[in-house]
Design a protein around this motif. Structure first.
Motif, short mmCIF file in Angstrom:
data_model
loop_
_atom_site.label_atom_id
_atom_site.label_comp_id
_atom_site.label_asym_id
_atom_site.label_seq_id
_atom_site.Cartn_x
_atom_site.Cartn_y
_atom_site.Cartn_z
N VAL A 189 0.85 -1.20 0.00
CA VAL A 189 0.00 0.00 0.00
C VAL A 189 0.89 1.25 0.00
N LEU A 190 1.91 1.26 0.85
CA LEU A 190 2.80 2.44 0.92
C LEU A 190 3.53 2.62 -0.41
N GLY A 191 3.94 1.52 -1.01
CA GLY A 191 4.61 1.60 -2.32
C GLY A 191 3.67 2.17 -3.37
N ALA A 192 2.42 1.69 -3.34
CA ALA A 192 1.43 2.17 -4.32
C ALA A 192 1.16 3.66 -4.14
N ALA A 193 1.24 4.12 -2.90
CA ALA A 193 0.97 5.55 -2.62
C ALA A 193 1.99 6.46 -3.31
N GLN A 194 3.15 5.89 -3.66
CA GLN A 194 4.18 6.71 -4.32
C GLN A 194 3.79 7.07 -5.75
N THR A 195 3.07 6.18 -6.39
CA THR A 195 2.75 6.42 -7.80
C THR A 195 1.27 6.70 -8.02
N ARG A 196 0.45 6.49 -7.01
CA ARG A 196 -1.00 6.69 -7.18
C ARG A 196 -1.48 7.71 -6.16
N PRO A 197 -1.71 8.92 -6.61
CA PRO A 197 -2.11 9.99 -5.68
C PRO A 197 -3.35 9.67 -4.87
N GLY A 198 -4.27 8.90 -5.46
CA GLY A 198 -5.50 8.57 -4.72
C GLY A 198 -5.21 7.72 -3.50
N VAL A 199 -4.24 6.80 -3.62
CA VAL A 199 -3.87 5.95 -2.48
C VAL A 199 -3.19 6.81 -1.41
N ALA A 200 -2.28 7.70 -1.85
CA ALA A 200 -1.60 8.61 -0.90
C ALA A 200 -2.63 9.46 -0.16
N HIS A 201 -3.60 9.98 -0.91
CA HIS A 201 -4.62 10.83 -0.32
C HIS A 201 -5.46 10.07 0.71
#
Ligand SMILES: Cc1cc2nc3c(=O)[nH]c(=O)nc-3n(C[C@H](O)[C@H](O)[C@H](O)COP(=O)(O)OP(=O)(O)OC[C@H]3O[C@@H](n4cnc5c(N)ncnc54)[C@H](O)[C@@H]3O)c2cc1C
Length: 426
Positions: free
Chosen positions: A372-384
């Motif tokens: 999930v944290l890795g995905a947040a780097q490339t997917r702004p929706g996950v980071a948000h």
């Protein structure tokens, strides 16, 4: 007939509840172990970031006195330093909070709220309370609450072993308030640095006391050291200057991007350092005094989490809001054990997520959380979505404990780029 409530402990939860009850016409006796002057000139206590929902509980009571002066915390930035490439990040993302968080130095807040309570005619007892105090107050009030936070009086309440996995502190804490810290480039944030196997370091802005009176903005550096590790070096440090220099050296070594921000920093005042440790744990909500009378716990007295996730003051605010509503709604009925237990249970239905999330973060993250944290780097929706979970930790579930739900969480937020401004790639 006017109902009388006694509250022992004038911190986030006790003061907020006392002022709320007072505003509704209740007679409130509040026990404080410090005067406003002693609070203002005393040691710092917390980083006390309050996210939006908790701020709302204060606004609803008209208690957000410092919000205009306090620098907002606009987002959260997570960084993990690269284990082999010094100065590089192995993982980094940031996103804006939908609504800002605020960190008002508890010395300011507690002193200001205590004065307000007194100005509005509240009865303050200045005392370091013990069981006799609780006996005395409970015999003269319809309801007595213990809101002494980490204080010893909380030991009146039995530890709940099923909800308390730890019997020792999981981090050793070192905190300082600084001025002359360079701001982050894009927006203000809780800068959350996670150093695997070593600990965590947080920087965030807030409002503190100014020498000679008034207020000033500050930025804190808060170190959560894994016991025995390289950050765990502050326990014996008494000299504030040495505290600052050691912190700067650790940042230079482990987090050079934070060192750059703090290399010209100074402490805000002579009381702007703190060291400590917290054993996380949950206690049963009702204690029986030797006389047989029962008292109810509130805030950290009952649910004490490591400050790693920055939730204790926000949770105390939410507990105070729930208790206030239930006391008012209960009218002139008796505050018996059933009512007390039900009141805590309503709070626990929220707080259990805070506890589970915080306890999970104290250990190494499992592979699905790293994904999930890795995905947040490339997917702004996950980071948000991740960042805004700090405002409402139940949002971290079920994915935090369930690999399949984690994959769904990424899929669900992976395309949602709305409101994710401020996102940066490592
Ligand atoms: C280093 C650190 C960083 C933190 N950062 C954050 C953060 O960023 N965000 C967040 O939400 N939370 C944070 N917290 C946690 C937060 O400060 C607490 O969870 C919160 O203040 C709890 O509120 P409370 O009312 O239960 O207790 P407190 O606010 O601790 O109030 C209890 C009061 O009771 C008084 N007292 C104690 N014993 C007695 C006695 N015998 N008689 C009379 N009075 C007594 C105490 O002096 C105190 O004034 C942090 C904590 C620490 C230690």
């Amino acid at each position: 007939m006017m109902r009388n409530v006694a509250i022992i402990g004038a911190g986030q939860a006790g003061l907020q509840l006392a002022l709320g009850l007072q505003a509704s016409g209740y007679g409130v006796t509040l026990v404080s172990d410090r005067t406003p002057e002693q609070l203002l000139s005393g040691r710092i206590m917390s980083t006390q970031a309050l996210f939006h929902d908790a701020c709302t509980t204060e606004r609803q009571l008209g208690l957000n006195f410092w919000e205009d002066a306090c620098p907002p915390v606009e987002g959260i930035a997570l960084s993990v330093p690269h284990p082999e490439l010094p100065g590089q990040k192995a993982l980094a993302f940031s996103a804006r909070l939908d609504q800002p968080a605020y960190s008002v130095d508890q010395r300011l807040k507690f002193a200001g709220w205590l004065r307000e309570f007194q100005t509005r005619g509240g009865n303050v007892v200045l005392e370091s309370a013990d069981i006799q105090t609780a006996e005395r107050l409970s015999s003269a009030h319809d309801l007595t609450l213990i809101a002494t936070g980490k204080g010893e009086l909380g030991q009146l309440f039995a530890r709940d072993p099923e909800r308390s996995p730890y019997s020792a502190p999981q981090r050793h804490l070192a905190l300082m308030y600084l001025k002359n810290v360079a701001p982050r480039p894009d927006h203000s944030a809780v800068s959350f640095n996670l150093i695997p196997g070593v600990g965590e370091v947080f920087l965030l802005p807030g409002l503190t006391v100014a020498e000679g009176g008034g207020t000033q903005p500050y930025e804190n550096v808060f170190i959560e050291a894994i016991p025995g590790g390289p950050l765990d070096v502050f326990a014996e440090v008494r000299d504030p200057r040495q505290h600052l220099e050691m912190m700067q050296e650790l940042l230079r070594q482990f987090l050079p991007w934070e060192y750059e921000r703090t290399q010209h920093a100074e402490l805000t005042d002579t009381q702007a350092t703190l060291t400590g440790r917290v054993t996380p744990g949950v206690r049963r909500p009702v204690a029986t005094l030797p006389s047989g009378r029962e008292v109810l716990g509130l805030g950290d007295t009952l649910v004490l989490n490591d400050p790693l996730t920055g939730q204790g003051a926000g949770s105390a605010a939410k507990a105070a809001a729930i208790y206030l509503e239930r006391i008012l709604w209960h009218g002139d009925r008796s505050f018996d054990r059933v009512w007390m237990t039900g009141t805590f249970d309503e709070y626990w239905s929220y707080a259990r997520f805070v506890t589970d999330w915080t306890n999970a973060l104290l250990g190494p993250p499992p592979p699905h959380v790293l994904e999930v944290l890795g995905a947040a780097q490339t997917r702004p929706g996950v980071a948000h979505a991740f960042v805004n979970g700090f405002n409402h930790p139940p949002q971290f579930f079920p994915w935090l404990g369930d690999p399949q739900a984690a994959a769904q969480f990424v899929a669900q937020h992976g395309v949602a780029e709305h409101r994710a401004a401020g996102f940066t790639r490592a």
